[in-house]
Enzyme design. Structure first.
Site, PDB file in Angstrom:
ATOM      1  N   HIS A 178      -7.246   2.587   3.322  1.00  0.00           N
ATOM      2  CA  HIS A 178      -7.347   3.124   5.127  1.00  0.00           C
ATOM      3  C   HIS A 178      -9.392   4.090   5.966  1.00  0.00           C
ATOM      4  CE1 HIS A 178      -3.290   5.038   3.957  1.00  0.00           C
ATOM      5  NE2 HIS A 178      -3.237   4.910   4.832  1.00  0.00           N
TER       6      HIS A 178
ATOM      7  N   CYS B 270     -10.746   3.369   0.256  1.00  0.00           N
ATOM      8  CA  CYS B 270      -9.853   3.459   0.297  1.00  0.00           C
ATOM      9  C   CYS B 270      -9.213   1.942   1.580  1.00  0.00           C
ATOM     10  CB  CYS B 270      -9.597   4.656   0.144  1.00  0.00           C
ATOM     11  SG  CYS B 270      -7.854   4.741   1.016  1.00  0.00           S
TER      12      CYS B 270
ATOM     13  N   CYS C 108      -4.535  -1.190  -2.154  1.00  0.00           N
ATOM     14  CA  CYS C 108      -4.779   0.306  -2.565  1.00  0.00           C
ATOM     15  C   CYS C 108      -5.719   0.336  -3.099  1.00  0.00           C
ATOM     16  CB  CYS C 108      -3.106   0.904  -2.828  1.00  0.00           C
ATOM     17  SG  CYS C 108      -3.611   2.286  -2.602  1.00  0.00           S
TER      18      CYS C 108
ATOM     19  N   ASP D  57       1.286  -1.339  -0.046  1.00  0.00           N
ATOM     20  CA  ASP D  57      -0.222  -0.202   0.009  1.00  0.00           C
ATOM     21  C   ASP D  57       1.245   1.567   0.041  1.00  0.00           C
ATOM     22  OD1 ASP D  57      -2.253   1.778  -0.332  1.00  0.00           O
ATOM     23  OD2 ASP D  57      -1.640   1.239   2.577  1.00  0.00           O
ATOM     24  N   SER D  58       0.023   1.957  -0.287  1.00  0.00           N
ATOM     25  CA  SER D  58       1.353   3.850  -0.186  1.00  0.00           C
ATOM     26  C   SER D  58       1.294   3.857   1.499  1.00  0.00           C
ATOM     27  CB  SER D  58       0.170   5.302  -0.673  1.00  0.00           C
ATOM     28  OG  SER D  58      -0.953   4.962   0.458  1.00  0.00           O
TER      29      SER D  58
ATOM     30  N   GLU E  73      -3.421   8.551   8.742  1.00  0.00           N
ATOM     31  CA  GLU E  73      -2.182   7.936   9.086  1.00  0.00           C
ATOM     32  C   GLU E  73      -1.704   9.048  10.482  1.00  0.00           C
ATOM     33  OE1 GLU E  73       0.577   6.335   6.666  1.00  0.00           O
ATOM     34  OE2 GLU E  73      -0.649   5.737   5.850  1.00  0.00           O
TER      35      GLU E  73
HETATM   36  N1  DGL Z   1      -5.049   2.983   1.129  1.00  0.00           N
HETATM   37  C1  DGL Z   1      -4.842   3.574  -0.054  1.00  0.00           C
HETATM   38  C2  DGL Z   1      -5.815   3.223  -0.906  1.00  0.00           C
HETATM   39  O1  DGL Z   1      -6.696   2.382  -0.783  1.00  0.00           O
HETATM   40  C3  DGL Z   1      -4.379   5.420   0.335  1.00  0.00           C
HETATM   41  C4  DGL Z   1      -4.046   6.075  -0.955  1.00  0.00           C
HETATM   42  C5  DGL Z   1      -2.772   7.340  -0.705  1.00  0.00           C
HETATM   43  O2  DGL Z   1      -2.354   6.849  -0.399  1.00  0.00           O
HETATM   44  O3  DGL Z   1      -3.995   8.378  -1.329  1.00  0.00           O
HETATM   45  O4  DGL Z   1      -6.628   4.408  -2.038  1.00  0.00           O
END
Ligand code: DGL
Length: 288
Positions: free
Chosen positions: A188, A186, A73, A10-11, A152
């Site tokens: 998150h 997302c 992600c 993931d990011s 985050e």
């Molecule tokens: N968890 C990422 C997603 O599902 C976060 C994206 C981001 O880094 O902006 O899109």
């Protein structure tokens, strides 16, 4: 049977919500997780940048000899081209297909909401799958770019006043559309599930991409005969691209009782898929 690890990325740390579900559904599997904490967020970046980052993330996981790659992600899942993922040396999945299928199964009135990062909503990825799955579906999409930095930074405690305010600002219009299902597009966002659920009300079913994808992965591993011979005791090795300081607290927040495992910082820029001449993938090893 295949006892190599599953690669998940993931990011940042949002993909850990998917790891939590994977640990629950597939407790015997080893997992290698990469969180690109040095470059999060991806969702506000342009398409080419996201694709380039995804190629590096995938290159790193392939250097760890994974048997399957999960882009945990929504942003990468919506942006990384299927023409590339279908040519990887191991099977690959994002979160969009499985999540959309769960939403299609959950809706009773055919009115579905989708929230995600700017890149995810702009791509129309969830909407395209839902239109195929639910004839006459009515879709209501909204980008919620502040949710990722809130998560985050740990603004996830129940009733957090800042997060409550942002939720109300983003979701008030959506609440008035009569949707009965809302995709948390997302990875998150499941950390905000309770607060989002309270705001949307009990008649709206929230769909968690990590949960949907973990169940789909279980089926895919069985179909491909790639399951581990173990049914419990799987390990998790974490890698991040920024400092590992504070990772244990974050990990506990995201993983709950499914946590654990060492964490290491790597330099992600040196990886790529397809490998660049002389890069670590080319040599089949990593100095990470
Ligand atoms: N968890 C990422 C997603 O599902 C976060 C994206 C981001 O880094 O902006 O899109």
């Amino acid at each position: 049977m295949d006892n190599r690890p599953i690669g998940v990325f993931d990011s940042g740390l949002g993909g850990l919500t998917a790891v939590r579900q994977l640990r629950q559904v597939l407790p015997g599997e080893d997992i290698v997780y990469f969180g690109d904490t040095g470059r999060v967020p991806y969702g506000s970046r342009g398409r080419e940048t996201i694709i380039q980052y995804a190629r590096q993330d995938i290159g790193f996981l392939l250097s760890r000899d994974v048997k399957f790659i999960v882009a945990a992600c929504g942003t990468v899942s919506s942006t990384y081209p299927p023409a590339e993922s279908s040519h990887l040396p191991v099977p690959f999945t994002g979160v969009v297909g499985a999540t959309a299928r769960c939403a299609a199964a959950a809706t009773r009135n055919g009115r579905i909401g989708v929230i995600g990062t700017q890149a995810t909503i702009r791509s129309g990825s969830y909407q395209a799958v839902l239109r195929q799955l639910v004839p006459g579906v009515q879709l209501f999409a909204k980008a919620c770019p502040l949710f990722v930095p809130l998560v985050e930074n740990g603004y996830v405690n129940d009733g957090n006043p800042v997060t409550k305010l942002v939720i109300a600002d983003y979701l008030t219009e959506l609440r008035g559309t009569g949707i009965d299902t809302l995709i948390l597009g997302c990875t998150h966002y499941p950390l905000l599930q309770k607060m989002i659920g309270e705001f949307m009300g009990p008649d709206v079913t929230l769909i968690d991409p990590g949960k949907s994808t973990a169940n789909a992965l279980d089926d895919a591993l069985s179909a491909l005969e790639l399951k581990s011979s173990r049914t419990e005791g799987g390990s998790v090795q974490f890698y991040v691209s920024d400092s590992t300081e504070g990772f244990a607290e974050q990990e506990a927040l995201f993983l709950g009782k499914y946590g654990g495992g060492p964490v290491e910082q790597i330099s992600i820029e040196q990886y790529n898929w397809p490998p660049v001449d002389g890069g670590p993938n080319k040599q089949g090893k990593t100095n990470g």
